[in-house]
Design an enzyme around this catalytic site. Structure first.
Site, PDB file in Angstrom:
ATOM      1  N   GLY A 169     -12.481  -3.533   1.380  1.00 55.76           N
ATOM      2  CA  GLY A 169     -13.844  -3.060   1.633  1.00 55.76           C
ATOM      3  C   GLY A 169     -14.300  -2.022   0.620  1.00 55.76           C
ATOM      4  O   GLY A 169     -15.446  -2.044   0.169  1.00 55.76           O
ATOM      5  N   ARG A 189       0.825  -1.221   0.000  1.00 55.01           N
ATOM      6  CA  ARG A 189       0.000   0.000   0.000  1.00 55.01           C
ATOM      7  C   ARG A 189       0.859   1.271   0.000  1.00 55.01           C
ATOM      8  O   ARG A 189       0.492   2.256  -0.642  1.00 55.01           O
ATOM      9  CB  ARG A 189      -0.926   0.022   1.222  1.00 55.01           C
ATOM     10  CG  ARG A 189      -2.129  -0.863   1.031  1.00 55.01           C
ATOM     11  CD  ARG A 189      -3.080  -0.743   2.189  1.00 55.01           C
ATOM     12  NE  ARG A 189      -4.380  -1.275   1.808  1.00 55.01           N
ATOM     13  CZ  ARG A 189      -5.375  -1.482   2.656  1.00 55.01           C
ATOM     14  NH1 ARG A 189      -5.214  -1.219   3.933  1.00 55.01           N
ATOM     15  NH2 ARG A 189      -6.519  -1.955   2.222  1.00 55.01           N
ATOM     16  N   LYS A 200     -16.976 -15.961   3.740  1.00 51.74           N
ATOM     17  CA  LYS A 200     -18.425 -15.840   3.920  1.00 51.74           C
ATOM     18  C   LYS A 200     -19.182 -15.353   2.695  1.00 51.74           C
ATOM     19  O   LYS A 200     -18.759 -14.426   2.022  1.00 51.74           O
ATOM     20  CB  LYS A 200     -18.683 -14.819   5.032  1.00 51.74           C
ATOM     21  CG  LYS A 200     -18.189 -15.241   6.384  1.00 51.74           C
ATOM     22  CD  LYS A 200     -19.046 -14.571   7.407  1.00 51.74           C
ATOM     23  CE  LYS A 200     -18.372 -14.054   8.606  1.00 51.74           C
ATOM     24  NZ  LYS A 200     -18.670 -12.689   8.909  1.00 51.74           N
ATOM     25  N   GLY A 244      -6.929  -7.789   0.362  1.00 51.16           N
ATOM     26  CA  GLY A 244      -5.601  -8.085   0.888  1.00 51.16           C
ATOM     27  C   GLY A 244      -5.222  -9.553   0.791  1.00 51.16           C
ATOM     28  O   GLY A 244      -4.098  -9.892   0.397  1.00 51.16           O
TER      29      GLY A 244
HETATM   30  P1  AMP Z   1     -12.555 -13.066   3.261  1.00 49.83           P
HETATM   31  O1  AMP Z   1     -11.999 -12.052   4.214  1.00 49.83           O
HETATM   32  O2  AMP Z   1     -14.006 -13.338   3.422  1.00 49.83           O
HETATM   33  O3  AMP Z   1     -12.140 -12.800   1.817  1.00 49.83           O
HETATM   34  O4  AMP Z   1     -11.895 -14.445   3.685  1.00 49.83           O
HETATM   35  C1  AMP Z   1     -10.541 -14.727   3.503  1.00 49.83           C
HETATM   36  C2  AMP Z   1     -10.198 -15.887   4.386  1.00 49.83           C
HETATM   37  O5  AMP Z   1     -10.973 -17.003   4.014  1.00 49.83           O
HETATM   38  C3  AMP Z   1      -8.749 -16.312   4.246  1.00 49.83           C
HETATM   39  O6  AMP Z   1      -8.146 -16.176   5.516  1.00 49.83           O
HETATM   40  C4  AMP Z   1      -8.831 -17.752   3.829  1.00 49.83           C
HETATM   41  O7  AMP Z   1      -7.879 -18.569   4.458  1.00 49.83           O
HETATM   42  C5  AMP Z   1     -10.204 -18.155   4.275  1.00 49.83           C
HETATM   43  N1  AMP Z   1     -10.721 -19.323   3.562  1.00 49.83           N
HETATM   44  C6  AMP Z   1     -10.855 -19.490   2.248  1.00 49.83           C
HETATM   45  N2  AMP Z   1     -11.343 -20.695   1.976  1.00 49.83           N
HETATM   46  C7  AMP Z   1     -11.529 -21.345   3.142  1.00 49.83           C
HETATM   47  C8  AMP Z   1     -12.037 -22.616   3.513  1.00 49.83           C
HETATM   48  N3  AMP Z   1     -12.439 -23.486   2.608  1.00 49.83           N
HETATM   49  N4  AMP Z   1     -12.101 -22.899   4.835  1.00 49.83           N
HETATM   50  C9  AMP Z   1     -11.683 -22.016   5.754  1.00 49.83           C
HETATM   51  N5  AMP Z   1     -11.223 -20.806   5.481  1.00 49.83           N
HETATM   52  C10 AMP Z   1     -11.137 -20.460   4.182  1.00 49.83           C
END
Ligand code: AMP
Length: 406
Positions: free
Chosen positions: A385, A49, A210, A362
């Site tokens: 975000g 950044r 999520k 990130g």
């Molecule tokens: P987000 O902030 O929603 O983009 O989530 C990113 C996080 O999701 C990262 O830390 C990844 O390690 C985690 N992640 C991605 N796929 C999986 C999975 N199948 N199970 C658990 N964590 C996951």
């Protein structure tokens, strides 16, 4: 001098001045940046950044009398705390820009004003804006105090443009001369292009933990994309909704109905949604990785897309002329669950100049960088975000505040 560049967001078109169109000669310039970087042992652990703002800082230094740089770091909740000091960012900036950088003890007040008046200081970094609760409250008096430090306002903090905070929103109203830095303009140019005239086929990869974080993005992209590749933790909510056994994988049970609705909306838009057909699974301790096809045993977790899914997704990526990727498709921080994200990154890199590839968030930037192909994609976005909110169709306060005539 031209009229500015146009940002096409959901609210319509916003005209913003680019840095070239601002008169900076002999002026004191306030530059809002996003130096909210990860730290380790008092040092900047990931400088992307900061480094991304160097072209803007260099250009202002060449043209202006003085530059006052401001940023937030972390969440100090309105109180000064040494662990949230911008001192490590100052050290990094000074090293890469090869000019002295003075760190002011605060961001407003008599001592800061004195430092800014001091003729010998050309590059001043203000201390963390969030040491004052007025920053996040978008307080008018605080905005005015920040604005009093300079004659021209430039915002290069795309990563914070979704925050209606004093340094992003409130203070801009005090300036006649204001505009976007080079990084802000680059980010907005890519995003405007995605929204208005994406090159086809346009493929979006969504991953991460999520579904609930990405609902608005999915809905807003459906009229624009040709295919949506879904991996990562969020895929399991879609799979469970379709009756697939997902074992102990991440799931949002209150979003199962919504997942089915999104699949139906995608079908109505003739958008292909690709969901994993095999998985790399781990035991309850995320150990003993094995490949599982289709149904996941009750005691195991899906932690990455499997090789068959990765191959299928890579085929789609190779056909694309534009790719947006937000969210790793597996628990990429823990090998071997990084393999899926790595293979998608490599497929993107192989597309080279034939495809515009935009990496947002990130974690996704980290996954692409870890795959060693950060230089082979078109754009590593500094916004997480902010990008998601733009893609959801929300108007970002940091963009609205820069509007010509606002
Ligand atoms: P987000 O902030 O929603 O983009 O989530 C990113 C996080 O999701 C990262 O830390 C990844 O390690 C985690 N992640 C991605 N796929 C999986 C999975 N199948 N199970 C658990 N964590 C996951």
């Amino acid at each position: 001098m031209g009229a500015g560049f146009i940002v096409s967001d959901h609210a319509g078109e916003v005209m913003i001045k680019s840095i070239d169109e601002l008169a900076l000669d002999n002026k004191v310039v306030f530059l809002r940046v996003d130096f909210n970087v990860p730290l380790r042992d008092g040092k900047v652990a990931e400088p992307h950044r900061i480094d991304s703002t160097l072209p803007t800082i260099r250009q202002i230094l060449r043209r202006a009398k003085k530059i006052v740089i401001a940023s937030h770091l972390g969440r100090p909740d309105g109180k000064a705390a040494p662990k949230y000091s911008l001192a490590p960012a100052r050290d990094h900036l000074e090293r890469v820009i090869q000019e002295p950088v003075v760190l002011a003890p605060d961001c407003v007040g008599a001592e800061v004003e004195r430092l800014v008046r001091e003729p010998m200081h050309r590059l001043i970094l203000l201390e963390n804006l969030r040491f004052h609760k007025e920053e996040e409250a978008n307080d008018a008096a605080f905005s005015k105090a920040l604005a009093a430090l300079a004659e021209v306002y430039i915002n290069d903090a795309f990563g914070a443009a979704h925050r209606a905070h004093a340094s992003i929103s409130g203070m801009a109203a005090f300036f006649k001369d204001k505009g976007a830095g080079l990084l802000m303009q680059k980010e907005l140019d890519y995003l405007s292009r995605l929204m208005t005239k994406p090159d086809q086929p346009f493929v979006t990869i969504l991953g991460g933990a999520k579904v609930s974080d990405k609902i608005g993005v999915i809905r807003n992209l459906l009229p624009r994309v040709n295919a949506l590749l879904i991996g990562g933790g969020m895929a399991y909510t879609f799979l469970k909704a379709q009756g697939v056994e997902i074992g102990k994988s991440l799931v949002e049970n209150d979003k199962l109905q919504l997942a089915l609705e999104l699949l139906a909306e995608a079908a109505a838009h003739q958008v292909a949604i690709l969901l994993p057909v095999d998985h790399v699974t781990g035991d309850a301790n995320k150990q003993n990785a094995t490949t599982t096809v289709a149904m996941i045993p009750a005691d195991r977790l899906g932690l990455d897309i499997g090789p068959k899914t990765a191959g299928w997704f890579c085929d789609e990526i190779r056909k694309a002329k534009m790719v947006l990727w937000n969210g790793p498709v597996g628990l990429f921080e823990v090998p071997p669950y990084d393999a899926g994200s790595r293979s998608l990154a490599q497929a993107l890199a192989q597309n080279g100049a034939n495809c515009v590839s935009i990496i947002a968030g990130g974690d996704t930037v980290a996954a692409v960088t870890a795959a060693g192909v950060g230089n082979a994609v078109s754009h590593l976005s500094t916004g997480g975000g902010a990008t998601l909110e733009f893609l959801e169709g929300k108007q970002l306060p940091g963009i609205k505040a820069l509007e010509v005539n606002s």
